[in-house]
Design a protein around this motif. Structure first.
Motif, short mmCIF file in Angstrom:
data_model
loop_
_atom_site.label_atom_id
_atom_site.label_comp_id
_atom_site.label_asym_id
_atom_site.label_seq_id
_atom_site.Cartn_x
_atom_site.Cartn_y
_atom_site.Cartn_z
N LEU A 30 4.92 4.15 12.56
CA LEU A 30 4.34 2.95 13.12
C LEU A 30 5.20 2.49 14.29
CD1 LEU A 30 3.38 0.86 9.96
CD2 LEU A 30 1.90 2.31 11.36
N THR A 35 0.70 0.03 15.86
CA THR A 35 0.67 -0.68 14.58
C THR A 35 -0.38 -1.78 14.54
OG1 THR A 35 2.02 -1.88 12.97
CG2 THR A 35 2.42 -2.38 15.28
N ASN A 36 -0.94 -1.97 13.36
CA ASN A 36 -1.81 -3.12 13.07
C ASN A 36 -1.06 -4.21 12.31
OD1 ASN A 36 -4.00 -1.86 14.27
ND2 ASN A 36 -4.75 -1.00 12.34
N TYR A 53 2.20 0.98 1.75
CA TYR A 53 1.63 -0.31 2.10
C TYR A 53 2.72 -1.25 2.57
CZ TYR A 53 -2.25 1.47 -0.74
OH TYR A 53 -3.27 2.24 -1.26
N TYR A 57 -0.27 -7.62 7.54
CA TYR A 57 -1.32 -6.86 8.21
C TYR A 57 -2.10 -7.79 9.14
CZ TYR A 57 -4.99 -3.40 8.93
OH TYR A 57 -5.84 -2.51 9.50
N ALA A 67 -0.72 1.54 5.22
CA ALA A 67 -0.13 2.01 6.47
C ALA A 67 -0.18 3.52 6.61
CB ALA A 67 1.32 1.52 6.57
N TYR A 68 -0.65 4.24 5.61
CA TYR A 68 -0.65 5.70 5.64
C TYR A 68 -1.80 6.22 4.80
CZ TYR A 68 1.15 10.46 5.03
OH TYR A 68 1.30 11.82 5.04
N GLN A 71 -4.41 3.06 8.90
CA GLN A 71 -4.12 1.65 8.69
C GLN A 71 -5.41 0.90 8.35
OE1 GLN A 71 -1.25 -0.06 11.62
NE2 GLN A 71 -1.41 1.96 12.59
#
Length: 232
Positions: A30, A35-36, A53, A57, A67-68, A71
């Motif tokens: 990220l 990234t979010n 996680y 967010y 996150a994997y 996202q």
């Protein structure tokens, strides 16, 4: 003979270094560009499938996300704007279902999120344990065999005092019990055999960190009691 042994030893060191480099390779996943998650991202946790996680967010304190490998939103407490998630831990309950526990510093509680396992892939969320006397909680550890949680919390001040950190446990029914007060406490973990609890503690003086300690305690994971405090 000495030359041969030295050459062999050198070759072994070289091969070990290569092997270590091959196994331990770190790279950015990220980044600020992809990234979010917001700047308060933390609380990384991994589910049973290896997905990880984190909190914050979409830069929302109320939201947690996957996150994997992609996202996406995991859980957002849109009903309570005081919610501030800071920690995540996953566990498999006695029925074999996966649960997520989210530390909510804003409401001094832990939220349990359970998958309903239906065709809509919906989830059920509820307050698992709560006590207004909790400092946060900041981090969560779990004893899987009993479903018991251990929680650390902190109050960051320039000059630390005992009580700027605390330690709590919540049993499988959600009953919260305070186990102790410390200087500010942060990371927490239960050993794989569930016989030892580890807790980090730091102290400030004049705004500078003057102490960093990891404590180990003998743990009764069934009763939720600790004893024999020592520096790890």
């Amino acid at each position: 003979m000495k030359t041969t042994v030295l050459a062999l030893f050198t070759a072994l060191l070289a091969s070990s270094a290569v092997a270590a480099q091959a196994v331990y390779k770190a790279e950015s996943y990220l980044t600020a560009q992809n990234t979010n998650f917001g700047e308060l991202i933390e609380g990384a946790a991994v589910d049973k499938d290896g997905n990880f996680y984190a909190v914050h967010y979409n830069s929302a304190k109320t939201a947690t996300g996957k996150a994997y490998t992609d996202q996406s939103m995991f859980y957002d407490d849109t009903s309570n704007q005081d919610t501030w998630f800071n920690a995540i831990r996953f566990n498999i309950n006695s029925q074999g279902a996966q649960e997520a526990y989210l530390g909510d510093t804003g409401n001094h509680r832990v939220v349990r999120v359970q998958s309903l396992g239906n065709k809509y892939n919906s989830m059920h969320a509820e307050t698992f344990c709560q006590d207004s006397a909790m400092l946060q909680p900041n981090d969560i550890a779990i004893a899987p065999s009993t479903g018991r949680l251990f929680l650390s919390g902190m109050n960051y001040t320039a000059d630390s005092v005992i009580g700027d950190g605390d330690l709590w446990t919540c049993d499988s029914k959600g009953t919260a019990t305070k186990l102790g007060e410390f200087y500010r406490t942060n990371g927490i973990e239960v050993s794989p055999d569930e016989k030892t609890l580890y807790l980090s503690e730091a102290a400030n003086k004049g705004g500078a960190v003057v102490s960093n300690v990891i404590y180990a305690f003998d743990l009764d994971a069934d009763q939720g009691t600790i004893s024999n405090k020592r520096t790890f």
